[in-house]
Write a protein that holds these residues in place. Structure first.
Motif, mmCIF file in Angstrom:
data_model
loop_
_atom_site.group_PDB
_atom_site.id
_atom_site.type_symbol
_atom_site.label_atom_id
_atom_site.label_comp_id
_atom_site.label_asym_id
_atom_site.label_seq_id
_atom_site.Cartn_x
_atom_site.Cartn_y
_atom_site.Cartn_z
ATOM 1 N N LEU A 59 0.815 -1.147 -0.027
ATOM 2 C CA LEU A 59 -0.009 -0.077 0.026
ATOM 3 C C LEU A 59 0.961 1.372 0.022
ATOM 4 O O LEU A 59 0.549 2.285 -0.846
ATOM 5 C CB LEU A 59 -0.951 -0.063 1.160
ATOM 6 C CG LEU A 59 -1.885 -1.006 1.211
ATOM 7 C CD1 LEU A 59 -2.838 -0.978 2.587
ATOM 8 C CD2 LEU A 59 -3.128 -0.944 -0.041
ATOM 9 N N THR A 60 1.739 1.171 0.881
ATOM 10 C CA THR A 60 2.815 2.657 0.817
ATOM 11 C C THR A 60 3.409 2.720 -0.489
ATOM 12 O O THR A 60 3.902 3.658 -0.869
ATOM 13 C CB THR A 60 3.623 2.516 2.260
ATOM 14 O OG1 THR A 60 4.431 1.205 2.014
ATOM 15 C CG2 THR A 60 3.049 2.347 3.366
ATOM 16 N N LEU A 85 5.976 8.509 3.473
ATOM 17 C CA LEU A 85 4.487 8.865 3.948
ATOM 18 C C LEU A 85 4.408 9.302 5.108
ATOM 19 O O LEU A 85 3.279 9.846 5.552
ATOM 20 C CB LEU A 85 3.737 7.631 3.800
ATOM 21 C CG LEU A 85 3.116 7.116 2.332
ATOM 22 C CD1 LEU A 85 2.480 5.899 2.563
ATOM 23 C CD2 LEU A 85 2.342 8.279 1.530
ATOM 24 N N TRP A 94 -4.611 -2.101 -3.102
ATOM 25 C CA TRP A 94 -4.673 -0.728 -3.097
ATOM 26 C C TRP A 94 -6.148 -0.307 -3.569
ATOM 27 O O TRP A 94 -6.642 0.568 -2.754
ATOM 28 C CB TRP A 94 -3.689 -0.176 -4.100
ATOM 29 C CG TRP A 94 -3.973 1.290 -4.559
ATOM 30 C CD1 TRP A 94 -4.448 1.918 -5.591
ATOM 31 C CD2 TRP A 94 -3.472 2.294 -3.719
ATOM 32 N NE1 TRP A 94 -4.682 3.093 -5.528
ATOM 33 C CE2 TRP A 94 -4.119 3.674 -4.607
ATOM 34 C CE3 TRP A 94 -2.675 2.537 -2.420
ATOM 35 C CZ2 TRP A 94 -3.778 5.032 -3.995
ATOM 36 C CZ3 TRP A 94 -2.765 3.648 -2.044
ATOM 37 C CH2 TRP A 94 -3.299 4.831 -2.579
ATOM 38 N N CYS A 100 1.208 4.142 -2.869
ATOM 39 C CA CYS A 100 0.753 5.012 -2.655
ATOM 40 C C CYS A 100 1.856 6.245 -2.840
ATOM 41 O O CYS A 100 1.598 7.137 -3.495
ATOM 42 C CB CYS A 100 0.240 5.307 -1.044
ATOM 43 S SG CYS A 100 -0.237 6.953 -0.618
ATOM 44 N N CYS A 101 3.094 6.048 -2.587
ATOM 45 C CA CYS A 101 4.252 6.770 -2.990
ATOM 46 C C CYS A 101 4.434 6.980 -4.368
ATOM 47 O O CYS A 101 4.588 8.046 -4.629
ATOM 48 C CB CYS A 101 5.269 6.132 -2.395
ATOM 49 S SG CYS A 101 5.627 6.402 -0.466
ATOM 50 N N GLN A 143 -2.739 10.921 3.842
ATOM 51 C CA GLN A 143 -3.051 9.478 3.429
ATOM 52 C C GLN A 143 -3.435 8.637 4.536
ATOM 53 O O GLN A 143 -2.678 8.449 5.466
ATOM 54 C CB GLN A 143 -1.765 9.072 2.791
ATOM 55 C CG GLN A 143 -1.770 7.636 2.282
ATOM 56 C CD GLN A 143 -2.965 7.233 1.341
ATOM 57 O OE1 GLN A 143 -3.126 8.113 0.585
ATOM 58 N NE2 GLN A 143 -3.512 6.206 1.450
ATOM 59 N N LEU A 167 -3.703 5.069 6.234
ATOM 60 C CA LEU A 167 -2.984 3.721 6.118
ATOM 61 C C LEU A 167 -3.609 2.921 7.393
ATOM 62 O O LEU A 167 -4.063 3.369 8.367
ATOM 63 C CB LEU A 167 -1.275 3.879 6.400
ATOM 64 C CG LEU A 167 -0.883 4.951 5.287
ATOM 65 C CD1 LEU A 167 0.536 4.925 5.339
ATOM 66 C CD2 LEU A 167 -0.923 3.904 3.810
ATOM 67 N N ASN A 216 1.686 6.917 -6.459
ATOM 68 C CA ASN A 216 0.739 7.664 -7.264
ATOM 69 C C ASN A 216 0.880 9.089 -6.704
ATOM 70 O O ASN A 216 0.527 10.180 -7.387
ATOM 71 C CB ASN A 216 -0.606 6.979 -6.434
ATOM 72 C CG ASN A 216 -0.929 5.837 -7.260
ATOM 73 O OD1 ASN A 216 -0.287 5.412 -8.129
ATOM 74 N ND2 ASN A 216 -1.777 5.101 -6.472
ATOM 75 N N GLN A 238 -8.504 1.785 -0.873
ATOM 76 C CA GLN A 238 -8.975 3.093 -0.997
ATOM 77 C C GLN A 238 -10.600 3.083 -0.846
ATOM 78 O O GLN A 238 -11.273 3.966 -0.635
ATOM 79 C CB GLN A 238 -8.825 3.619 -2.419
ATOM 80 C CG GLN A 238 -7.255 3.672 -2.950
ATOM 81 C CD GLN A 238 -6.674 4.655 -1.455
ATOM 82 O OE1 GLN A 238 -6.997 5.766 -1.172
ATOM 83 N NE2 GLN A 238 -5.602 4.070 -0.906
#
Length: 293
Positions: free
Chosen positions: A92-93, A105, A132, A96-97, A111, A113, A99, A136
């Motif tokens: 996920l991280t 993070l 992911w 996310c990073c 964000q 988490l 995106n 979301q």
């Protein structure tokens, strides 16, 4: 407080305390420390994975399971949950990073988490991009807050409902086991089994040592003819009849285990002879005949 005789008209003096705003540095420190608390389960999972993979427990314990029970007071399954959850958190991280175009993070308070292993447990069997997307959607369903494991599971079930495909297997079909991430099937990857019940998203299968319920993605059809499936059923039944014998010796049990875990769906001539000898020894009549490759 004054005027104690008449509490209704009493005067109450309250001392106000000024609460100063946090400085920018303090706000950054608070966010960083909060992130450390939130990702505690991630750090635990990563540490357990390294302890297991490097076998750093070997000086005091024979198995990782014994080590976890003695040192941390929980089962190996709990450790596996934490290890799997750490992988999800990392996925996920990472996504996310990518995106958001940021490197850390812990400096991004917007964000949401995961904060516990239970929140991500339903996602451990999904691909990273699927994890992911589910996360979301779960955050959105939780009104922008950290969703519970129940919310995450509900999101996954809704997605499965939209994308479900009919179960392709049928009763009596011979399949190959794809162990994947199912701990119950560890060591059985590639072995043969027979479908004994067909559900909506799963099958009950019969193997040499009992029955298991598995998802359809843990199976691969061997595309046998009906007659070949019937032959495999006979072999499976022969093994099961022998396993019911309470006086089965260790050597005989080892042979049955070998036959039941073969990574091919037939017996060689030698294996057929071994099975017949054991049946004769325990007085079991193989009236159905023998099948070998």
């Amino acid at each position: 407080m004054s005027n104690e005789e008449d509490p209704v008209s009493a005067d109450i003096t309250v001392t106000s305390v000024e609460i100063p705003e946090l400085t920018e540095e303090e706000q950054r420190d608070r966010l960083h420390l909060e992130r450390r608390v939130e990702r505690a389960f991630f750090e635990a999972g990563k540490a357990l994975a390294e302890l297991r993979d490097r076998r750093l427990y070997r000086s005091t314990h024979r198995t990782f399971e014994d080590y976890c029970r003695d040192r941390f007071g929980h089962s190996r399954q709990k450790s596996n949950y934490l290890i799997a959850a750490a992988d999800v958190y990392e996925n996920l991280t990472t996504i996310c990073c990518q995106n958001l175009g940021i490197k850390d993070l812990t400096t991004n308070g917007s964000q949401i988490l995961p904060t516990s292993e239970g929140q991500v447990r339903p996602m451990t069997k999904l691909e990273p991009q699927e994890q992911w997307q589910v996360w979301q959607a779960a955050v959105q369903q939780a009104d922008g807050k950290v969703p519970t494991g129940r919310v995450v599971k509900d999101v996954i079930e809704r997605i499965l409902e939209r994308t479900k495909a009919p179960n392709p297997y049928h009763l009596g079909e011979v399949c190959q086991i794809l162990a994947k991430d199912n701990p119950e099937l560890r060591g059985k990857g590639g072995c043969w089994c027979i479908v004994s019940h067909v559900g909506e998203f799963s099958c009950t299968i019969t193997m040499w040592d009992g029955q298991y319920t598995v998802r359809i993605d843990h199976l691969k059809s061997l595309n046998y003819l009906e007659s070949e499936c019937q032959q495999m059923q006979v072999i499976c039944d022969r093994i099961h009849r022998l396993r019911k014998n309470e006086n089965l010796e260790e050597a005989a049990h080892a042979v049955l285990k070998h036959l039941g875990e073969l990574k091919r769906p037939y017996l060689t001539a030698v294996e057929e002879k071994l099975l017949s000898v054991i049946e004769k020894e325990y007085g079991i009549d193989n009236a159905a005949g023998s099948f070998s490759g």
